[in-house]
Each structure stands twice: as C-alpha cells, then as structure tokens.
Enzyme design. Structure first.
Site, PDB file in Angstrom:
ATOM      1  N   ALA A  58       0.306  37.071 -48.369  1.00 41.36           N
ATOM      2  CA  ALA A  58      -0.747  37.749 -47.596  1.00 41.36           C
ATOM      3  C   ALA A  58      -0.252  39.120 -47.168  1.00 41.36           C
ATOM      4  O   ALA A  58       0.948  39.365 -47.102  1.00 41.36           O
ATOM      5  CB  ALA A  58      -1.098  36.945 -46.347  1.00 41.36           C
ATOM      6  N   THR A 100      -1.257  31.889 -38.450  1.00 40.27           N
ATOM      7  CA  THR A 100      -0.621  32.753 -37.456  1.00 40.27           C
ATOM      8  C   THR A 100      -1.165  32.509 -36.052  1.00 40.27           C
ATOM      9  O   THR A 100      -2.331  32.118 -35.891  1.00 40.27           O
ATOM     10  CB  THR A 100      -0.856  34.235 -37.837  1.00 40.27           C
ATOM     11  OG1 THR A 100      -0.463  35.069 -36.749  1.00 40.27           O
ATOM     12  CG2 THR A 100      -2.314  34.526 -38.119  1.00 40.27           C
ATOM     13  N   TYR A 124      -6.465  40.881 -39.347  1.00 43.67           N
ATOM     14  CA  TYR A 124      -5.423  40.023 -39.930  1.00 43.67           C
ATOM     15  C   TYR A 124      -5.622  38.571 -39.482  1.00 43.67           C
ATOM     16  O   TYR A 124      -5.684  37.647 -40.300  1.00 43.67           O
ATOM     17  CB  TYR A 124      -4.036  40.530 -39.521  1.00 43.67           C
ATOM     18  CG  TYR A 124      -2.933  39.563 -39.820  1.00 43.67           C
ATOM     19  CD1 TYR A 124      -2.563  39.295 -41.133  1.00 43.67           C
ATOM     20  CD2 TYR A 124      -2.270  38.881 -38.795  1.00 43.67           C
ATOM     21  CE1 TYR A 124      -1.557  38.381 -41.414  1.00 43.67           C
ATOM     22  CE2 TYR A 124      -1.265  37.977 -39.069  1.00 43.67           C
ATOM     23  CZ  TYR A 124      -0.912  37.723 -40.379  1.00 43.67           C
ATOM     24  OH  TYR A 124       0.074  36.815 -40.652  1.00 43.67           O
ATOM     25  N   ARG A 265       0.646  49.620 -27.740  1.00 45.86           N
ATOM     26  CA  ARG A 265       0.104  49.599 -29.105  1.00 45.86           C
ATOM     27  C   ARG A 265      -1.219  48.816 -29.041  1.00 45.86           C
ATOM     28  O   ARG A 265      -1.241  47.687 -28.522  1.00 45.86           O
ATOM     29  CB  ARG A 265       1.107  48.878 -30.016  1.00 45.86           C
ATOM     30  CG  ARG A 265       0.793  48.940 -31.481  1.00 45.86           C
ATOM     31  CD  ARG A 265       1.927  48.356 -32.310  1.00 45.86           C
ATOM     32  NE  ARG A 265       2.117  46.919 -32.123  1.00 45.86           N
ATOM     33  CZ  ARG A 265       2.975  46.185 -32.826  1.00 45.86           C
ATOM     34  NH1 ARG A 265       3.724  46.744 -33.750  1.00 45.86           N
ATOM     35  NH2 ARG A 265       3.101  44.891 -32.592  1.00 45.86           N
TER      36      ARG A 265
HETATM   37  N1  UFG Z   1       7.261  46.565 -30.438  1.00 51.84           N
HETATM   38  C1  UFG Z   1       7.779  47.656 -29.767  1.00 51.84           C
HETATM   39  N2  UFG Z   1       8.267  48.681 -30.514  1.00 51.84           N
HETATM   40  C2  UFG Z   1       8.285  48.673 -31.877  1.00 51.84           C
HETATM   41  C3  UFG Z   1       7.765  47.544 -32.550  1.00 51.84           C
HETATM   42  C4  UFG Z   1       7.260  46.506 -31.793  1.00 51.84           C
HETATM   43  O1  UFG Z   1       7.770  47.725 -28.550  1.00 51.84           O
HETATM   44  O2  UFG Z   1       8.735  49.662 -32.478  1.00 51.84           O
HETATM   45  C5  UFG Z   1       6.755  45.441 -29.636  1.00 51.84           C
HETATM   46  C6  UFG Z   1       5.304  45.103 -29.953  1.00 51.84           C
HETATM   47  O3  UFG Z   1       4.453  45.892 -29.168  1.00 51.84           O
HETATM   48  C7  UFG Z   1       5.258  43.606 -29.621  1.00 51.84           C
HETATM   49  C8  UFG Z   1       6.666  43.112 -29.925  1.00 51.84           C
HETATM   50  O4  UFG Z   1       7.483  44.283 -29.973  1.00 51.84           O
HETATM   51  O5  UFG Z   1       5.025  43.445 -28.256  1.00 51.84           O
HETATM   52  C9  UFG Z   1       6.758  42.403 -31.247  1.00 51.84           C
HETATM   53  O6  UFG Z   1       6.139  43.239 -32.227  1.00 51.84           O
HETATM   54  P1  UFG Z   1       6.205  42.947 -33.783  1.00 51.84           P
HETATM   55  O7  UFG Z   1       5.486  44.061 -34.459  1.00 51.84           O
HETATM   56  O8  UFG Z   1       7.602  42.649 -34.183  1.00 51.84           O
HETATM   57  O9  UFG Z   1       5.404  41.595 -33.938  1.00 51.84           O
HETATM   58  P2  UFG Z   1       3.906  41.283 -33.466  1.00 51.84           P
HETATM   59  O10 UFG Z   1       4.029  40.426 -32.245  1.00 51.84           O
HETATM   60  O11 UFG Z   1       3.033  42.442 -33.379  1.00 51.84           O
HETATM   61  O12 UFG Z   1       3.392  40.560 -34.771  1.00 51.84           O
HETATM   62  C10 UFG Z   1       3.685  39.267 -35.087  1.00 51.84           C
HETATM   63  C11 UFG Z   1       3.619  39.078 -36.582  1.00 51.84           C
HETATM   64  C12 UFG Z   1       2.216  39.293 -37.075  1.00 51.84           C
HETATM   65  C13 UFG Z   1       1.296  38.417 -36.295  1.00 51.84           C
HETATM   66  C14 UFG Z   1       1.427  38.709 -34.840  1.00 51.84           C
HETATM   67  C15 UFG Z   1       0.555  37.837 -34.012  1.00 51.84           C
HETATM   68  O13 UFG Z   1       4.495  39.971 -37.208  1.00 51.84           O
HETATM   69  O14 UFG Z   1       2.157  38.964 -38.440  1.00 51.84           O
HETATM   70  O15 UFG Z   1       2.764  38.464 -34.445  1.00 51.84           O
HETATM   71  O16 UFG Z   1       0.345  38.466 -32.772  1.00 51.84           O
HETATM   72  F1  UFG Z   1       0.016  38.630 -36.639  1.00 51.84           F
END
Ligand code: UFG
Length: 312
Positions: A58, A100, A124, A265
């Site tokens: 995906a 997810t 997503y 974000r």
């Molecule tokens: N974050 C930062 N700085 C960065 C990158 C991320 O502060 O440079 C924060 C994000 O805001 C978030 C946390 O770190 O609070 C984790 O972020 P990620 O991007 O690592 O992961 P996500 O929680 O956004 O995403 C994950 C999976 C997705 C899924 C999602 C569900 O990677 O596939 O959880 O909410 F959809």
C-alpha cells in the site's frame, strides 16, 4: 518473511518494487508483479500453491493521501480488490491484512479498542477501512476468513541487522531522528509542542517490526486452525511522546540531536495508544519490545551500518 521462514512457512513474495527493495527479501519464490496487473496475478496463483495471502502492499503517507487521494484509492483499494478477486478465484480462503490505527480517526476513548468508532480523518485511513469492509463482506458471502491487523507506529529494525527502513522520502520520526545522529540532517523538527499531552508533544504507540511480524505468523496459525475472521490492534499499549523518542535516541546514539519546534502537522491526533488485550487473549501474542530505547537501538544498528539504505 524471516519470521515466516523461521516458523517453517514457505513465503512467495509478490512486489512491484515501486517502493520496496529486492535486497530486503531472500526467498526462492519472488514475483515482480503490480497488483494492478490482474492477469499476472492470476498467472502467479496458477504457478504457486498458495494456502493463505498476507497483504501488506500500500501507499502509506498520510499527507500525500490528502493531496493525491485517487492515487491512494487506486493502489490501496482498487488494487486490493484485484488481489481479493484473484485470491477468491484461486480458491484461497485465508487472508491477513495490514490495516492501521488511522482507521479510527480522532480518538474519543483511549487506549483505543477494536470497537472504537472507525471514522478516519485522512484518505490513507479511509482506503484501509474500505478494504476492511470488503473483507467483512467476503466472509459473509464466501466464507473467506481474514485477520485484520491494525498497526500502530511500526518501528525498529531486524535485530540481526539484515532488514531496516529505507523510504524515499522519509517522513517517519525515528528514521529522521537517526539521520540527524548520522549527520545527514541538521536537526529534527518537532511538529507541535502545544498538544494536550504531558510534555505537549504527540504521543504514539511504537510497535517493533519483529513483534508486528510475529502477529502475522499467529494470525496465519489462527486461520489455519479454523479460527474465524477478526480484527486486532497491534501496539504495545505504551505511548511515547515525540520528545521522549528524541531523548531516548540521544541516549542510544550519544549524539546531541538538535531539535526545534515547528507548527503542528495537519491531521496528527494528540495521542494514539492501543489496547491490545484482544490479540493477547485470542492469539496469545505479546510484545517483546516495549522500551523506546530498545526499539531505537535496533533501528540505530541498521541505520549506522546502512547509512544509504539498501543502496550500500
Ligand atoms: N513527527 C515530528 N517530526 C517529524 C516527523 C514526525 O514531530 O519530523 C511527529 C509526528 O507529528 C507524530 C510522530 O512524530 O506525532 C510520529 O510521526 P510519524 O510520521 O513517524 O508517524 P505517524 O504517527 O504520523 O504515522 C503512523 C504511520 C502511518 C499511520 C499513522 C496512523 O506511519 O502509516 O501512524 O496515525 F497511518
């Protein structure tokens, strides 16, 4: 793949390598096929004696899914439909699906249980929910049994150092933080420190890839033993904030890892933490990696030895 092989399964890998890496898989049966290509899928099922399908493929960038929604519905939903049709046609009746926690949307109750309302706030998550719906319908119509695994934040790397994360672009917190430690990035941006959490930064449930892989093995066993369709959260039940992840990475790497606070974000819930008691009770699954430092150490080992990912 490694966990399946260790348990005596014979995985057949289907991947179009649009985002994956051939070097990450060492199997005899590898088919470079896109799930968009129904004929190639049918041909593969004719050649390979398949008992069960595990569907991981995906697109998975939440931000991109909001900018280019049809790309996500095409690959994550329409191509999954192709795979389901080909599976049914080939007589396969067991399926494990990577879903997810993003299918829940903004939490109304924490920790998240499987019966939490599913109202995704991004495309997503919606594409994954669409496939969950197909699986439920197929169970009723064809006795097609499936286990839906709702991943929380997949993280860490193969403890034996052979498999790790290599995304382009990289958007995930832990690999980005480790790129700072490697000197490949100047600093890490913290997306918001004004959330309603203990330190103001977002809290996530980081689940180690080996624990995730183990959940798939147990799901396949459950289906092979005649178990019914079900959906399970796969998380540790322990949340770590962005600041805690950065702190833990400083301890693991010994690097100061400069950080700066940026705006929030869009689409980030303040906290996502799993209640994983259902998978623990039903499948006997238990997370081995529950400590942030332990998880980060495996990722650090991979990134340090493969600073350019699979192209090394
Ligand atoms: N974050 C930062 N700085 C960065 C990158 C991320 O502060 O440079 C924060 C994000 O805001 C978030 C946390 O770190 O609070 C984790 O972020 P990620 O991007 O690592 O992961 P996500 O929680 O956004 O995403 C994950 C999976 C997705 C899924 C999602 C569900 O990677 O596939 O959880 O909410 F959809």
């Amino acid at each position: 793949m490694k966990e399946l092989q260790k348990e005596g399964f014979h995985p057949v890998i289907v991947d179009d390598l649009s985002e994956g890496h051939r070097k990450a898989v060492s199997v005899d049966s590898f088919h470079q096929i896109s799930l968009a290509d129904r004929e190639a899928l049918q041909e593969m099922f004719r050649k390979e004696p398949v008992d069960a399908v595990v569907h991981f493929a995906a697109h998975c960038y939440v931000g991109e899914s909001m900018e280019d929604p049809l790309k996500y519905y095409r690959n994550n939903a329409a191509n999954a439909l192709n795979l389901l049709e080909a599976s049914v046609e080939a007589g396969v009746r067991r399926f494990v699906f990577s879903s997810t926690c993003a299918t829940y949307g903004d939490p109304v109750r924490l920790p998240l249980r499987e019966d939490h309302p599913q109202k995704p706030v991004n495309v997503y998550g919606d594409t994954k929910l669409v496939v969950e719906g197909m699986l439920r319908a197929l169970d009723r119509s064809h006795g097609f049994r499936s286990v839906i695994l709702r991943y929380f934040n997949a993280s860490g790397a193969d403890p034996e150092g052979m498999i790790g994360e290599d995304h382009d672009p990289e958007t995930h917190l832990i690999p980005l933080v480790l790129q700072v430690a490697l000197g490949q990035r100047e600093k890490i941006k913290i997306f918001g420190d004004d959330y309603d959490t203990p330190d103001g930064t977002c809290v996530r449930d980081y689940i180690h890839v080996v624990d995730l892989a183990r959940a798939h093995v147990l799901a396949l066993r459950h289906l092979a033993d005649g178990g019914g369709s079900d959906a399970f959260n796969v998380g540790t039940g322990k949340g770590f904030s962005v600041s805690e992840v950065i702190e833990a990475s400083r301890r693991v790497t010994g690097h100061p890892i400069p950080a700066e606070v940026d705006p929030r974000r869009p689409g980030d819930p303040a906290e996502l933490v799993a209640d994983s008691s259902r998978i623990q009770k039903t499948l006997g699954w238990e997370p081995r990696f529950t400590d942030a430092e332990e998880i980060i150490r495996t990722a650090w080992n991979w990134h340090r030895n493969h600073p350019d990912g699979y192209s090394d």
